[in-house]
Design an enzyme around this catalytic site. Sequence first.
Site, PDB file in Angstrom:
ATOM      1  N   ASP A  98       0.853  -1.200   0.000  1.00 54.85           N
ATOM      2  CA  ASP A  98       0.000   0.000   0.000  1.00 54.85           C
ATOM      3  C   ASP A  98       0.887   1.247   0.000  1.00 54.85           C
ATOM      4  OD1 ASP A  98      -1.862   2.066   0.649  1.00 54.85           O
ATOM      5  OD2 ASP A  98      -3.121   0.642   1.734  1.00 54.85           O
ATOM      6  N   HIS A 100      -0.381   4.523   0.025  1.00 61.09           N
ATOM      7  CA  HIS A 100      -1.062   5.727   0.521  1.00 61.09           C
ATOM      8  C   HIS A 100      -0.414   6.214   1.824  1.00 61.09           C
ATOM      9  CE1 HIS A 100      -4.000   3.715  -2.088  1.00 61.09           C
ATOM     10  NE2 HIS A 100      -4.377   4.950  -2.415  1.00 61.09           N
ATOM     11  N   SER A 151      -5.402  -4.122   2.235  1.00 59.26           N
ATOM     12  CA  SER A 151      -4.563  -3.814   3.411  1.00 59.26           C
ATOM     13  C   SER A 151      -5.219  -4.233   4.719  1.00 59.26           C
ATOM     14  CB  SER A 151      -4.252  -2.317   3.461  1.00 59.26           C
ATOM     15  OG  SER A 151      -3.575  -1.940   2.302  1.00 59.26           O
TER      16      SER A 151
HETATM   17 CO1  B1M Z   1      -5.623   5.497  -4.120  1.00 62.68          CO
HETATM   18  N1  B1M Z   1      -7.210   4.485  -3.660  1.00 62.68           N
HETATM   19  N2  B1M Z   1      -4.989   4.057  -5.239  1.00 62.68           N
HETATM   20  N3  B1M Z   1      -4.173   6.688  -4.577  1.00 62.68           N
HETATM   21  N4  B1M Z   1      -6.568   6.871  -3.256  1.00 62.68           N
HETATM   22  C1  B1M Z   1      -8.109   5.046  -2.649  1.00 62.68           C
HETATM   23  C2  B1M Z   1      -7.739   4.556  -1.258  1.00 62.68           C
HETATM   24  C3  B1M Z   1      -9.523   4.522  -3.131  1.00 62.68           C
HETATM   25  C4  B1M Z   1     -10.568   4.363  -2.020  1.00 62.68           C
HETATM   26  C5  B1M Z   1     -10.030   5.445  -4.253  1.00 62.68           C
HETATM   27  C6  B1M Z   1     -11.381   5.053  -4.799  1.00 62.68           C
HETATM   28  O1  B1M Z   1     -11.496   4.095  -5.504  1.00 62.68           O
HETATM   29  N5  B1M Z   1     -12.412   5.807  -4.503  1.00 62.68           N
HETATM   30  C7  B1M Z   1      -9.105   3.142  -3.802  1.00 62.68           C
HETATM   31  C8  B1M Z   1      -9.112   1.903  -2.881  1.00 62.68           C
HETATM   32  C9  B1M Z   1     -10.219   0.946  -3.211  1.00 62.68           C
HETATM   33  C10 B1M Z   1     -10.134  -0.358  -2.490  1.00 62.68           C
HETATM   34  O2  B1M Z   1      -9.179  -0.838  -1.990  1.00 62.68           O
HETATM   35  N6  B1M Z   1     -11.275  -0.967  -2.445  1.00 62.68           N
HETATM   36  C11 B1M Z   1      -7.726   3.455  -4.316  1.00 62.68           C
HETATM   37  C12 B1M Z   1      -7.064   2.725  -5.329  1.00 62.68           C
HETATM   38  C13 B1M Z   1      -7.891   1.670  -6.022  1.00 62.68           C
HETATM   39  C14 B1M Z   1      -5.734   2.969  -5.696  1.00 62.68           C
HETATM   40  C15 B1M Z   1      -4.892   2.189  -6.718  1.00 62.68           C
HETATM   41  C16 B1M Z   1      -5.024   0.667  -6.652  1.00 62.68           C
HETATM   42  C17 B1M Z   1      -5.229   2.703  -8.112  1.00 62.68           C
HETATM   43  C18 B1M Z   1      -4.561   2.014  -9.248  1.00 62.68           C
HETATM   44  O3  B1M Z   1      -3.357   1.880  -9.311  1.00 62.68           O
HETATM   45  N7  B1M Z   1      -5.370   1.573 -10.150  1.00 62.68           N
HETATM   46  C19 B1M Z   1      -3.460   2.646  -6.342  1.00 62.68           C
HETATM   47  C20 B1M Z   1      -2.911   1.753  -5.219  1.00 62.68           C
HETATM   48  C21 B1M Z   1      -1.442   1.719  -5.183  1.00 62.68           C
HETATM   49  C22 B1M Z   1      -0.988   0.929  -3.970  1.00 62.68           C
HETATM   50  O4  B1M Z   1      -1.230   1.320  -2.827  1.00 62.68           O
HETATM   51  N8  B1M Z   1      -0.353  -0.199  -4.238  1.00 62.68           N
HETATM   52  C23 B1M Z   1      -3.723   4.002  -5.768  1.00 62.68           C
HETATM   53  C24 B1M Z   1      -2.824   5.063  -5.804  1.00 62.68           C
HETATM   54  C25 B1M Z   1      -3.070   6.330  -5.315  1.00 62.68           C
HETATM   55  C26 B1M Z   1      -2.141   7.528  -5.523  1.00 62.68           C
HETATM   56  C27 B1M Z   1      -0.674   7.150  -5.542  1.00 62.68           C
HETATM   57  C28 B1M Z   1      -2.498   8.186  -6.840  1.00 62.68           C
HETATM   58  C29 B1M Z   1      -2.593   8.473  -4.358  1.00 62.68           C
HETATM   59  C30 B1M Z   1      -1.802   8.286  -3.057  1.00 62.68           C
HETATM   60  C31 B1M Z   1      -0.693   9.276  -2.881  1.00 62.68           C
HETATM   61  C32 B1M Z   1      -0.101   9.204  -1.500  1.00 62.68           C
HETATM   62  O5  B1M Z   1      -0.705   8.848  -0.521  1.00 62.68           O
HETATM   63  N9  B1M Z   1       1.157   9.560  -1.444  1.00 62.68           N
HETATM   64  C33 B1M Z   1      -4.008   7.959  -4.100  1.00 62.68           C
HETATM   65  C34 B1M Z   1      -5.009   8.712  -3.398  1.00 62.68           C
HETATM   66  C35 B1M Z   1      -4.641  10.141  -3.078  1.00 62.68           C
HETATM   67  C36 B1M Z   1      -6.248   8.150  -3.019  1.00 62.68           C
HETATM   68  C37 B1M Z   1      -7.479   8.847  -2.362  1.00 62.68           C
HETATM   69  C38 B1M Z   1      -8.188   9.606  -3.481  1.00 62.68           C
HETATM   70  C39 B1M Z   1      -7.216   9.794  -1.211  1.00 62.68           C
HETATM   71  C40 B1M Z   1      -6.427   9.211  -0.053  1.00 62.68           C
HETATM   72  C41 B1M Z   1      -5.983  10.290   0.902  1.00 62.68           C
HETATM   73  O6  B1M Z   1      -4.832  10.720   0.887  1.00 62.68           O
HETATM   74  N10 B1M Z   1      -6.911  10.793   1.719  1.00 62.68           N
HETATM   75  C42 B1M Z   1      -8.288   7.600  -1.842  1.00 62.68           C
HETATM   76  C43 B1M Z   1      -9.766   7.847  -1.682  1.00 62.68           C
HETATM   77  C44 B1M Z   1     -10.257   7.643  -0.252  1.00 62.68           C
HETATM   78  O7  B1M Z   1      -9.512   7.487   0.678  1.00 62.68           O
HETATM   79  N11 B1M Z   1     -11.541   7.598  -0.109  1.00 62.68           N
HETATM   80  C45 B1M Z   1      -7.751   6.495  -2.667  1.00 62.68           C
HETATM   81  C46 B1M Z   1      -6.629  11.841   2.683  1.00 62.68           C
HETATM   82  C47 B1M Z   1      -6.030  11.213   3.960  1.00 62.68           C
HETATM   83  C48 B1M Z   1      -5.699  12.296   4.976  1.00 62.68           C
HETATM   84  O8  B1M Z   1      -6.983  10.339   4.506  1.00 62.68           O
HETATM   85  O9  B1M Z   1      -5.415   8.356   4.432  1.00 62.68           O
HETATM   86  O10 B1M Z   1      -7.868   8.071   5.056  1.00 62.68           O
HETATM   87  P1  B1M Z   1      -6.645   8.884   5.071  1.00 62.68           P
HETATM   88  O11 B1M Z   1      -6.204   9.178   6.574  1.00 62.68           O
HETATM   89  C49 B1M Z   1      -7.081   9.661   7.566  1.00 62.68           C
HETATM   90  C50 B1M Z   1      -7.749   8.552   8.376  1.00 62.68           C
HETATM   91  O12 B1M Z   1      -8.010   7.395   7.628  1.00 62.68           O
HETATM   92  C51 B1M Z   1      -6.826   8.335   9.533  1.00 62.68           C
HETATM   93  O13 B1M Z   1      -6.322   9.628   9.785  1.00 62.68           O
HETATM   94  C52 B1M Z   1      -6.185  10.367   8.567  1.00 62.68           C
HETATM   95  C53 B1M Z   1      -6.531  11.798   8.852  1.00 62.68           C
HETATM   96  O14 B1M Z   1      -7.828  11.948   9.310  1.00 62.68           O
HETATM   97  N12 B1M Z   1      -5.674   7.448   9.433  1.00 62.68           N
HETATM   98  C54 B1M Z   1      -5.060   7.000  10.562  1.00 62.68           C
HETATM   99  C55 B1M Z   1      -5.030   6.936   8.400  1.00 62.68           C
HETATM  100  N13 B1M Z   1      -4.012   6.177   8.785  1.00 62.68           N
HETATM  101  C56 B1M Z   1      -4.003   6.188  10.120  1.00 62.68           C
HETATM  102  C57 B1M Z   1      -3.161   5.550  11.034  1.00 62.68           C
HETATM  103  C58 B1M Z   1      -3.416   5.751  12.394  1.00 62.68           C
HETATM  104  C59 B1M Z   1      -4.445   6.578  12.813  1.00 62.68           C
HETATM  105  C60 B1M Z   1      -5.284   7.204  11.915  1.00 62.68           C
HETATM  106  O15 B1M Z   1      -2.665   5.202  13.359  1.00 62.68           O
HETATM  107  C61 B1M Z   1      -1.747   4.220  13.017  1.00 62.68           C
END
Ligand code: B1M
Length: 215
Positions: A98, A100, A151
């Site tokens: 992963d 992200h 994940s």
């Molecule tokens: Co990706 N991606 N992505 N992506 N991406 C998601 C996660 C997805 C939900 C988008 C969608 O389809 N709507 C989807 C997953 C679907 C699934 O698994 N069912 C997805 C996908 C499919 C993919 C790829 C597979 C796409 C592809 O290649 N075809 C690929 C995966 C690559 C891989 O991981 N092997 C991929 C790639 C990418 C980018 C590289 C383009 C980019 C990431 C860049 C980066 O992170 N450096 C990206 C992005 C940006 C996203 C979305 C749009 C936004 C994520 C984000 O940064 N959110 C995302 C959509 C979504 O999440 N709904 C998506 C903002 C961030 C602050 O939130 O990380 O949730 P988040 O963190 C929050 C809480 O969750 C929590 O606190 C944070 C702040 O409040 N939290 C924690 C998180 N970790 C924590 C740990 C803790 C405590 C709290 O303690 C340990």
Amino acid sequence: LPLEERLQRRIIDGEKNGLEDDLAEALRDTPALDIVNNTLLAGMKVVGELFGSGQMQLPFVLQSAEVMKSAVAYLEPHMEKTDAEGKGTIVLATVRGDVHDIGKNLVDIILSNNGFNVVNIGIKQPVSAILDAAEEHKADVIGMSGLLVKSTVIMKENLEELNQRKLAADYPVILGGAALTRAYVEQDLHEIYEGEVRYARDAFEGLRLMDALIA
Ligand code: B1M
């Protein structure tokens, strides 16, 4: 456009030009963390929706992520910090497979600013690397982040590995990331893990859990 909408647009459109000017303007009457939580994260949410519904292609998602990262880097020095130090150590990683890391890095910032020692070992980390870091840095807690549905399975396997190595009692675990649910962590994973495992919905819940787990 009003400032808040303009900032959200910059995230959605992946447009860095003028970003810092807008952030500087926002900082005049909004605390840095509120800008992240209320404005920028709302923009990322839209990106996720557009991507999920096929209206946005991956390279543009990447650009949005870059803008988000630049914005957080710009705002970080303006975030409140406590004077407390050395409250405890957490090893933080995005799990194997992963990439992200925006959320994980926000958690790093919030915990570091609140006196915790954060060992952030990055993305795509196998459980062996997480455990090596935990041992090396004498971690009090292990934190794992992951956004892919895949994940959530890896996290389960990682907990099983901790059980197997008889390390569960040593390491309470905090899990976070968009694909998890509270029920999955606090019921399903709680049942299998022989130590403490807790779910953090956001970075602040991560902070509250650290305070509780280490107290
Ligand atoms: Co990706 N991606 N992505 N992506 N991406 C998601 C996660 C997805 C939900 C988008 C969608 O389809 N709507 C989807 C997953 C679907 C699934 O698994 N069912 C997805 C996908 C499919 C993919 C790829 C597979 C796409 C592809 O290649 N075809 C690929 C995966 C690559 C891989 O991981 N092997 C991929 C790639 C990418 C980018 C590289 C383009 C980019 C990431 C860049 C980066 O992170 N450096 C990206 C992005 C940006 C996203 C979305 C749009 C936004 C994520 C984000 O940064 N959110 C995302 C959509 C979504 O999440 N709904 C998506 C903002 C961030 C602050 O939130 O990380 O949730 P988040 O963190 C929050 C809480 O969750 C929590 O606190 C944070 C702040 O409040 N939290 C924690 C998180 N970790 C924590 C740990 C803790 C405590 C709290 O303690 C340990």
